[in-house]
Write an enzyme that holds these catalytic residues in place. Structure first.
Site, PDB file in Angstrom:
ATOM      1  N   ASP A   1      -1.569   6.772   6.280  1.00  0.00           N
ATOM      2  CA  ASP A   1      -1.549   5.357   6.631  1.00  0.00           C
ATOM      3  C   ASP A   1      -2.431   5.105   7.850  1.00  0.00           C
ATOM      4  O   ASP A   1      -2.592   5.980   8.699  1.00  0.00           O
ATOM      5  CB  ASP A   1      -0.109   4.926   6.924  1.00  0.00           C
ATOM      6  CG  ASP A   1       0.070   3.417   6.866  1.00  0.00           C
ATOM      7  OD1 ASP A   1      -0.842   2.721   6.379  1.00  0.00           O
ATOM      8  OD2 ASP A   1       1.131   2.930   7.303  1.00  0.00           O
TER       9      ASP A   1
ATOM     10  N   ARG B   1       6.605  -8.374   1.841  1.00  0.00           N
ATOM     11  CA  ARG B   1       7.501  -7.919   2.912  1.00  0.00           C
ATOM     12  C   ARG B   1       8.154  -9.109   3.604  1.00  0.00           C
ATOM     13  O   ARG B   1       9.349  -9.091   3.914  1.00  0.00           O
ATOM     14  CB  ARG B   1       6.733  -7.065   3.925  1.00  0.00           C
ATOM     15  CG  ARG B   1       7.588  -6.613   5.108  1.00  0.00           C
ATOM     16  CD  ARG B   1       6.812  -5.685   6.023  1.00  0.00           C
ATOM     17  NE  ARG B   1       6.573  -4.400   5.356  1.00  0.00           N
ATOM     18  CZ  ARG B   1       5.534  -3.621   5.612  1.00  0.00           C
ATOM     19  NH1 ARG B   1       4.610  -4.009   6.475  1.00  0.00           N
ATOM     20  NH2 ARG B   1       5.397  -2.473   4.989  1.00  0.00           N
TER      21      ARG B   1
ATOM     22  N   LYS C   1       0.824  -1.209   0.000  1.00  0.00           N
ATOM     23  CA  LYS C   1       0.000   0.000   0.000  1.00  0.00           C
ATOM     24  C   LYS C   1       0.863   1.267   0.000  1.00  0.00           C
ATOM     25  O   LYS C   1       0.604   2.207  -0.750  1.00  0.00           O
ATOM     26  CB  LYS C   1      -0.943  -0.017   1.216  1.00  0.00           C
ATOM     27  CG  LYS C   1      -1.947  -1.160   1.197  1.00  0.00           C
ATOM     28  CD  LYS C   1      -2.951  -1.069   2.333  1.00  0.00           C
ATOM     29  CE  LYS C   1      -2.316  -1.275   3.687  1.00  0.00           C
ATOM     30  NZ  LYS C   1      -1.755  -2.656   3.844  1.00  0.00           N
ATOM     31  N   THR C   2       1.891   1.285   0.838  1.00  0.00           N
ATOM     32  CA  THR C   2       2.786   2.446   0.864  1.00  0.00           C
ATOM     33  C   THR C   2       3.526   2.592  -0.465  1.00  0.00           C
ATOM     34  O   THR C   2       3.685   3.705  -0.990  1.00  0.00           O
ATOM     35  CB  THR C   2       3.792   2.316   2.017  1.00  0.00           C
ATOM     36  OG1 THR C   2       3.080   2.209   3.258  1.00  0.00           O
ATOM     37  CG2 THR C   2       4.712   3.537   2.071  1.00  0.00           C
TER      38      THR C   2
ATOM     39  N   THR D   1      -5.760  -1.323   7.079  1.00  0.00           N
ATOM     40  CA  THR D   1      -5.810  -2.780   7.201  1.00  0.00           C
ATOM     41  C   THR D   1      -7.191  -3.237   7.655  1.00  0.00           C
ATOM     42  O   THR D   1      -7.453  -4.441   7.674  1.00  0.00           O
ATOM     43  CB  THR D   1      -4.761  -3.268   8.215  1.00  0.00           C
ATOM     44  OG1 THR D   1      -4.967  -2.599   9.469  1.00  0.00           O
ATOM     45  CG2 THR D   1      -3.350  -2.965   7.718  1.00  0.00           C
TER      46      THR D   1
END
Length: 357
Positions: free
Chosen positions: A124, A232, A79-80, A173
């Site tokens: 965020d 990640r 997302k980032t 999230t």
């Protein structure tokens, strides 16, 4: 290696979890170097990428700022990274903040009033923003205006402040916690899905090239299969396997090296770590596979209830290894097979067979 041993206390265990999708300091530093710079380079999320590409190209053709974008999905899915790509594609600067950092409407007003025209604001964990700031954001997104309150009580005055057009990219999230009025103000909403093993292999090969790590197809496949569908985690496991290969081998990663390295770090073939296996082992060995209450299971594992429920269970449920039922947690046949255990013979109803009744 005994997969059934329980680990250290909760805080220490969470700090050491290689398969935690959250970002630590090392991840943040490494991800900055590994992040793709445009949509063509971004791996996976085909539907979101295609839709977002249309949104951005249409805005550029009109000479306008892009619609506000909401990205939802589990941690570690990009997302980032996508927010930074949006800014790059629009040739605009980006400002990054988070919901927990905005506790008052004044905090948000200070950020909004300093934005440049066309700038991208990445927010965020937007669902964790305070309610007063959230209500101010409604007007800012829709009318590019905020009302700054000066004074208190009956003498308070609202001063309207015009804002330059900007693009808000919100990431969450837990999309269900966003109030409908806020969700409705986003022109584009994209849900990030977990990655397939094939997509993760592409991520690993790309990261290996950037990190100057030699890895073959089977080695990448082995790491991808243990990465829980999350880039990640894949990148973190790649770095740990790289360390093992440099110390124990010639620096090249193949299937055998990947297996040996991840055995040392206690990440098994399905991506389960010590905490995951401890939960399943206690559920099956002590309670015959359940059903058992969450608090009882947490005590048996030696962890806090929240740790079991929020850290271990989501992945176990997604993998079909554990089920949540009205009567409690239950181990599935796949869990018994994964740990190589044989389910007890049930006598009559429930768990009577466990006690010889």
């Amino acid at each position: 290696m005994n997969w059934d041993e329980t680990g250290p206390d909760t805080d220490e265990l969470l700090d050491e979890r290689l398969v935690d999708a959250g970002a630590d300091g090392e991840d943040t530093a490494v991800e900055a170097a590994l992040r793709p710079k445009d949509l063509d380079e971004f791996v996976g999320q085909e539907t979101v990428r295609e839709q977002l590409d249309l949104v951005l190209k249409a805005a550029l053709a009109r000479g306008a700022t892009a619609d506000h974008v909401l990205l939802s999905g589990a941690p570690g899915l990009g997302k980032t990274t996508l927010s930074m790509i949006i800014a790059a594609e629009m040739n605009a600067p980006i400002r990054i903040t988070s919901g927990p950092a905005i506790q008052h409407a004044g905090d948000l007003a200070a950020i909004l009033s300093s934005l440049q025209e066309g700038e991208v604001l990445f927010l965020d964990e937007i669902h964790r923003m305070s309610r007063p700031a959230e209500e101010m954001l409604y007007m800012a997104m829709e009318d590019f205006r905020v009302d700054v309150i000066v004074g208190k009580g009956p003498g308070a005055t609202a001063i309207p402040l015009e804002l330059p057009p900007f693009t808000l990219v919100g990431a969450t999230t837990r999309a269900g916690l966003l109030p409908p009025p806020l969700r409705d103000r986003f022109g584009f909403t994209g849900h990030m899905e977990f990655y397939t093993p094939v997509e993760l292999e592409r991520v690993i090969h790309r990261s290996a090239r950037l990190l100057d790590v030699a890895i073959d197809v089977e080695g990448a496949a082995e790491i991808a299969g243990r990465s829980r569908g999350t880039p990640r985690i894949a990148n973190r496991l790649l770095r740990r396997v790289r360390d093992y290969a440099q110390v124990k081998a010639d620096g090249r990663i193949d299937r055998d090296i990947a297996e040996a390295a991840l055995r040392v770090y206690e990440v098994d073939a399905r991506g389960l770590d010590r905490l995951d296996r401890a939960v399943l082992s206690a559920l099956m060995k002590l309670f015959g596979g359940g059903p058992v209450g969450l608090s009882t299971l947490a005590v048996a594992v030696g962890e806090e209830r929240e740790t079991v429920e929020e850290v271990a269970e989501p992945f176990l449920v997604r993998e079909g290894l554990l089920a949540r039922t009205p009567r409690g947690r239950v181990a599935t046949p796949a869990a018994w097979a994964h740990l190589g255990l044989v389910p007890p013979q049930q006598g009559g109803k429930g768990q009577q067979g466990l006690f010889g009744a």
